[in-house]
Design an enzyme around this catalytic site. Structure first.
Site, mmCIF file in Angstrom:
data_model
loop_
_atom_site.group_PDB
_atom_site.id
_atom_site.type_symbol
_atom_site.label_atom_id
_atom_site.label_comp_id
_atom_site.label_asym_id
_atom_site.label_seq_id
_atom_site.Cartn_x
_atom_site.Cartn_y
_atom_site.Cartn_z
ATOM 1 N N ASN A 9 65.497 39.605 -77.012
ATOM 2 C CA ASN A 9 65.348 40.641 -78.038
ATOM 3 C C ASN A 9 65.879 41.940 -77.457
ATOM 4 O OD1 ASN A 9 64.520 42.503 -79.927
ATOM 5 N ND2 ASN A 9 62.348 42.424 -79.350
ATOM 6 N N LYS A 11 66.209 44.730 -78.875
ATOM 7 C CA LYS A 11 65.620 45.940 -79.483
ATOM 8 C C LYS A 11 66.742 46.897 -79.904
ATOM 9 C CE LYS A 11 61.670 45.180 -76.537
ATOM 10 N NZ LYS A 11 60.282 45.555 -76.387
ATOM 11 N N HIS A 94 57.606 41.350 -85.227
ATOM 12 C CA HIS A 94 57.487 41.867 -83.852
ATOM 13 C C HIS A 94 56.475 43.010 -83.836
ATOM 14 C CE1 HIS A 94 58.491 43.828 -80.087
ATOM 15 N NE2 HIS A 94 59.017 42.683 -79.713
ATOM 16 N N GLU A 96 56.439 45.808 -82.457
ATOM 17 C CA GLU A 96 56.978 47.166 -82.668
ATOM 18 C C GLU A 96 57.208 47.433 -84.150
ATOM 19 O OE1 GLU A 96 60.170 46.793 -79.834
ATOM 20 O OE2 GLU A 96 58.672 46.734 -78.221
ATOM 21 N N GLU A 166 52.938 37.159 -78.195
ATOM 22 C CA GLU A 166 53.285 38.353 -77.434
ATOM 23 C C GLU A 166 52.105 39.323 -77.422
ATOM 24 O OE1 GLU A 166 57.745 38.941 -77.161
ATOM 25 O OE2 GLU A 166 57.144 39.906 -79.019
ATOM 26 N N GLY A 172 56.855 45.337 -72.532
ATOM 27 C CA GLY A 172 57.509 46.519 -71.967
ATOM 28 C C GLY A 172 56.651 47.276 -70.964
ATOM 29 N N SER A 213 56.881 41.184 -70.791
ATOM 30 C CA SER A 213 57.249 41.423 -69.385
ATOM 31 C C SER A 213 57.654 40.150 -68.643
ATOM 32 C CB SER A 213 56.107 42.158 -68.661
ATOM 33 O OG SER A 213 55.893 43.427 -69.261
HETATM 34 C C1 PEP Z 1 59.732 41.880 -76.636
HETATM 35 O O1 PEP Z 1 60.332 42.874 -76.996
HETATM 36 O O2 PEP Z 1 59.497 40.991 -77.453
HETATM 37 C C2 PEP Z 1 59.279 41.796 -75.249
HETATM 38 C C3 PEP Z 1 58.573 40.756 -74.889
HETATM 39 O O3 PEP Z 1 59.638 42.817 -74.407
HETATM 40 P P1 PEP Z 1 59.504 42.844 -72.787
HETATM 41 O O4 PEP Z 1 60.068 41.530 -72.294
HETATM 42 O O5 PEP Z 1 60.367 44.012 -72.386
HETATM 43 O O6 PEP Z 1 58.080 43.015 -72.466
#
Ligand code: PEP
Length: 255
Positions: A9, A11, A94, A96, A166, A172, A213
């Site tokens: 992803n 973003k 997601h 976000e 998630e 992040g 992460s």
């Molecule tokens: C994501 O954006 O779905 C995500 C898991 O980000 P990160 O790997 O940066 O934590």
């Protein structure tokens, strides 16, 4: 056996020229790994250019969001047929989008319906916030997101849907969940909700990813867990060597 699935992803990162560069760096390393579904999810504006670069490869393309209506006066939105012309996958719900753009379980549900109606495979994201986690509400929150997000949905088979667990506190932040902790949520909550909605056979076919992460050096911990079938990767998907390493770890987990 569920085939491992790793999606990046991106973003809101990478202009078209930057995206082209990143993809050309990634393709040889990704192509060298077999037995894993590999998917890139760049911003909408990059999709056309990246679709051309991925032609003839086994690397899939996904969008990060879409509207549920097929067309209409929805300024700034992108419709399912527009996405489906270029992509096989679409990330929906997601955290976000839930946190910053008013996405709810009800809108996720409409989008999942629309994705399936246009032969897109939705990657549906669920996960609890830090406050919910600390209050011991993980299972209740994730179960609600699964039930409401998938209400009324029918699947032709388990490959028509991907779910990503998630935890919001892990996205992040550099603070990943543990493999065992994430596996328990997938086993005790996500597959239970899938079984209630789609029956036990399909619930065992749907790929469930962990996201939050994930990096080259911790990916194997997640892939070793029996109920985790891959990863949704944010930050580490923006660097070719890191993303390739995660895909290689997914392949190695099958060996
Ligand atoms: C994501 O954006 O779905 C995500 C898991 O980000 P990160 O790997 O940066 O934590």
């Amino acid at each position: 056996m569920r085939k491992p699935f790793v999606a990046g992803n991106w973003k809101m990162y990478k202009t078209v020229s930057e995206a082209r560069h990143l993809v050309s760096e990634m393709v040889p390393g990704l192509q060298a790994v077999s037995g894993v579904d590999k998917v890139l999810c760049p911003p909408f504006i990059d999709l056309l250019a990246i679709a051309a670069l991925l032609e003839g490869t086994d690397i899939g393309l996904g969008a990060q969001n879409m509207h549920w209506e097929a067309s209409g006066a929805f300024t700034g939105e992108v419709s399912p047929p527009m996405v489906a012309e270029l992509c096989k996958y679409v990330i929906l719900g997601h955290s976000e989008r839930r946190a910053y753009f008013g996405e709810t379980d009800a809108t996720v549900n409409r989008k999942v319906q629309a994705a399936l109606a246009h032969n897109l495979v939705p990657i549906v994201c669920v996960g609890e916030t830090l406050t919910e986690y600390e209050a011991g509400r993980t299972n209740e929150v994730v179960f609600r997101q699964m039930k409401l997000g998938l209400t009324g949905i029918e699947l032709p088979d388990g490959n028509a849907l991907v779910v990503a667990y998630e935890p919001v506190w892990a996205i992040g932040t550099g603070r990943a969940a543990t493999g065992k902790g994430a596996n328990a949520v997938v086993a005790d909550v996500i597959r239970v909700a899938l079984a209630e909605q789609f029956g036990s056979q399909v619930s065992q076919e749907v790929r469930v990813l962990y996201g939050g992460s994930v990096k080259g050096d911790n990916a194997a911990e997640f892939f070793a867990e029996p109920e985790i079938d891959g990863a949704l990767v944010g930050g580490a998907s923006l660097k070719a060597p890191d993303f390739i390493r995660i895909v290689q770890a997914a392949a190695a987990s099958q060996a």
